[in-house]
Write an enzyme that holds these catalytic residues in place. Structure first.
Site, PDB file in Angstrom:
ATOM      1  CE  LYS A 206     -47.002 -29.233 -12.131  1.00 17.64           C
ATOM      2  NZ  LYS A 206     -46.495 -30.189 -13.149  1.00 17.64           N
ATOM      3  CD  GLU A 212     -36.127 -21.550  -5.010  1.00 19.14           C
ATOM      4  OE1 GLU A 212     -35.094 -22.045  -5.464  1.00 19.14           O
ATOM      5  OE2 GLU A 212     -37.198 -22.192  -4.863  1.00 19.14           O
ATOM      6  N   GLY A 267     -43.705 -27.354 -15.923  1.00 15.38           N
ATOM      7  CA  GLY A 267     -43.683 -25.929 -15.627  1.00 15.38           C
ATOM      8  C   GLY A 267     -43.178 -25.079 -16.772  1.00 15.38           C
ATOM      9  NE  ARG A 268     -38.413 -28.592 -19.376  1.00 13.69           N
ATOM     10  CZ  ARG A 268     -38.451 -29.486 -18.382  1.00 13.69           C
ATOM     11  NH1 ARG A 268     -38.679 -29.083 -17.143  1.00 13.69           N
ATOM     12  NH2 ARG A 268     -38.259 -30.774 -18.618  1.00 13.69           N
ATOM     13  CD  GLU A 353     -36.175 -26.868 -15.733  1.00 13.15           C
ATOM     14  OE1 GLU A 353     -35.576 -26.144 -14.913  1.00 13.15           O
ATOM     15  OE2 GLU A 353     -37.414 -26.845 -15.880  1.00 13.15           O
ATOM     16  CG  HIS A 384     -22.445  -2.341 -30.604  1.00 12.00           C
ATOM     17  ND1 HIS A 384     -21.483  -1.571 -31.228  1.00 12.00           N
ATOM     18  CD2 HIS A 384     -23.537  -2.299 -31.413  1.00 12.00           C
ATOM     19  CE1 HIS A 384     -21.983  -1.063 -32.349  1.00 12.00           C
ATOM     20  NE2 HIS A 384     -23.229  -1.500 -32.484  1.00 12.00           N
ATOM     21  CE  LYS A 512     -36.975 -26.649  -7.212  1.00 14.95           C
ATOM     22  NZ  LYS A 512     -38.346 -27.035  -7.638  1.00 14.95           N
TER      23      LYS A 512
END
Length: 549
Positions: A206, A212, A267-268, A353, A384, A512
């Site tokens: 954005k 990153e 964003g999510r 979040e 398992h 951040k």
């Protein structure tokens, strides 16, 4: 409005929870042949069964009263209208507008957002078609064969989850890859077998400043330019999804190849926007639209259905019931469809979040548990690995079981075996097995009394473990869209009931900022002298050992 804990409905549920803890679901089922009928919803995309929760009709009535006391219906209307319900950032919350297929204009602050969304969709359509048909050429005139999406968080998890879930719809005209981790191993592994002449990069950020993402984008750019010997190649091999056109253009991306992001989409919750460009390229724009249609169908159900027949609302209320009132601290998401193997990670971010907060709308710390930690794995693998914990630990973990009637990859005998486990696990978690039953079973098998006395306590399963069951007909773009929107609307409803701002993420921002400061310290040759003693000495140890290499 009164504080949540002062509401009569809240106080009722607190007292009611104490009495319900004395009940066992096994007995609730024995006492009513109609329990399933009382606690399920049949929707176009799936069947939702919530009967295996520690609830009665009285419980649900108390929860619906709580929802109304919290004015959930009013806040739902505010969201759909575009009111600025993201109070800490003074923004609208309109991911629902991205998938609104009604065509009805949505005017917010004098702007027609429907028109904006439709223009963005047309841009996605035109661009994805060019890439898929080979019209988009790289610097050497060759068609694109591989697309690498560079993003992190919502800019990665959403598109990757969807393309994995629907890859049986892909014609493989273009291969799509995802880079999110700043650990250089991931991007090196992805780029190693690719040809720069045939590779297109989508940089999704954005702000176009996310550390990153931009680190990975810079590495990709150097990889490309090393092959092309010409920085102008960037314009043919990089596009961006961003609201910061200036930074994207400075990177070398042509303005016409920048897809818009808006501050009214978190964003999510953004896979429905140009963040979903990899979906359209991989599956085709028609399948992307079907995904939106399924989500819109769920949005209309959420918007119009009475609370008592409203799947997202019921899911939110059950989460509040299990976590806030009954004390469960985590929840498992357990898909029994291999294509959904990324769904748990996606929902983990979406819920934790959004609602992993501890202050209310007034900024005051709440004195109740908010949302559980979300975790899980594909069903059979989980059985398992950690189902032992689900069945017999002291901690009760509610779980959502997600499966489908028809496999997208029918292999004789496999799907029925899978679904037999699917149904068995929810029954076992609900009913359990008591010590008397264990002893009778062992005796019938001819075991000695000594063996029975020794082993019986270890084989007791208390049961009374709540589960929801979501049963799709088949994983298709439309049903997947509905499933994702179900959880997104659940998360919104949770936030309203818990009086939490679901649409900021200040906890992410803190880390951040510290990381940027420490990065500068790592690049400096001198040892650091600030920070707490642990962080200081860890950084200095890292620098000293690295200097010797």
């Amino acid at each position: 409005m009164s504080a949540r804990t002062n509401l009569p409905s809240w106080k009722f549920l607190q007292d009611h929870a104490k009495s319900m803890k004395l009940h066992h679901m096994r007995d609730l089922f024995k006492n009513s042949d109609y329990r399933f009928n009382d606690f399920n919803l049949k929707l176009p995309a799936f069947l939702f069964d919530y009967s295996k929760n520690l609830i009665t009709k009285e419980t649900m009535q108390g929860l619906f009263t709580l929802a109304r006391d919290c004015e959930l219906e009013l806040w739902r209307e505010k969201m759909f209208k575009g009111d600025r319900i993201n109070s800490t950032e003074d923004r609208s919350v309109l991911h629902v507008a991205l998938r609104d297929r009604s065509g009805t204009p949505l005017i917010v602050d004098g702007e027609n957002l429907t028109e904006k969304v439709n223009n963005a969709l047309e841009q996605i359509n035109e661009f994805s078609e060019k890439v898929r048909t080979g019209q988009w050429k790289g610097y050497s005139g060759k068609r694109i064969k591989d697309v690498v999406n560079i993003g992190v968080g919502g800019s990665n998890l959403g598109p990757q989850m969807v393309t994995e879930a629907l890859k049986h719809y892909s014609d493989n005209s273009v291969r799509v890859h995802y880079v999110s981790n700043v650990d250089g191993t991931q991007i090196a592994d992805i780029l190693r077998p690719l040809d720069p002449e045939n590779t297109l990069f989508i940089v999704s950020s954005k702000t176009f400043t996310t550390t990153e993402t931009m680190t990975n984008a810079q590495t990709a750019m150097k990889w490309l330019v090393t092959s092309a010997f010409d920085e102008s190649a960037i314009g043919k091999h990089f596009v961006a999804v961003s609201s910061n056109k200036v930074n994207a253009c400075e990177f070398g991306i042509k303005e016409e190849n920048i897809f818009d992001m808006w501050d009214w989409v978190g964003g999510r919750f953004s896979l429905w926007s140009a963040i979903g460009l990899p979906i359209a390229i991989d599956l085709g724009f028609d399948k992307f639209i079907e995904l939106l249609e399924g989500a819109h169908e769920m949005d209309m159900h959420f918007k119009n259905a009475p609370l008592e027949q409203n799947a997202p609302v019921i899911m939110a209320l059950l989460s509040v019931w299990n976590c806030t009132f009954l004390g469960s601290q985590s929840q498992a998401i357990l898909p029994y469809d291999q294509p959904l193997h990324k769904l748990t990670a996606y929902l983990q971010q979406a819920e934790m979040e959004s609602n992993g907060k501890s202050v209310n709308w007034q900024g005051k710390e709440v004195d109740y548990a908010t949302v559980p930690s979300i975790w899980g794995e594909i069903g059979i693998n989980g059985q398992h690995a950690f189902y032992q914990y689900l069945h017999q630990s002291n901690n009760v973990v509610p779980a959502d079981f997600i499966g489908s009637v028809e496999s997208v990859t029918p292999v004789q005998g496999h799907h029925d075996t899978l679904m037999a486990n699917f149904f068995a696990q929810t029954e076992a978690l609900m009913s359990g097995v008591n010590e008397q039953q264990v002893r009778e079973d062992l005796k019938a098998k001819g075991r000695t009394q000594e063996y029975i006395d020794k082993v019986a306590p270890h084989k007791v399963h208390k049961g009374n473990r709540p589960t929801n069951t979501i049963l799709l007909d088949r994983i298709e773009p439309k049903s997947l869209g509905s499933l994702i929107a179900l959880y997104e609307n659940k998360i919104f409803s949770q936030g309203i009931i818990l009086e939490i701002c679901s649409f900021d993420q200040w906890g992410v921002e803190l880390g951040k900022g510290l990381a940027n400061r420490i990065y500068d310290e790592i690049k400096d040759e001198s040892l650091v002298a600030n920070h707490d003693s642990s962080t200081r000495e860890l950084i200095n140890y890292y620098k000293l050992i690295k200097a010797k290499k």
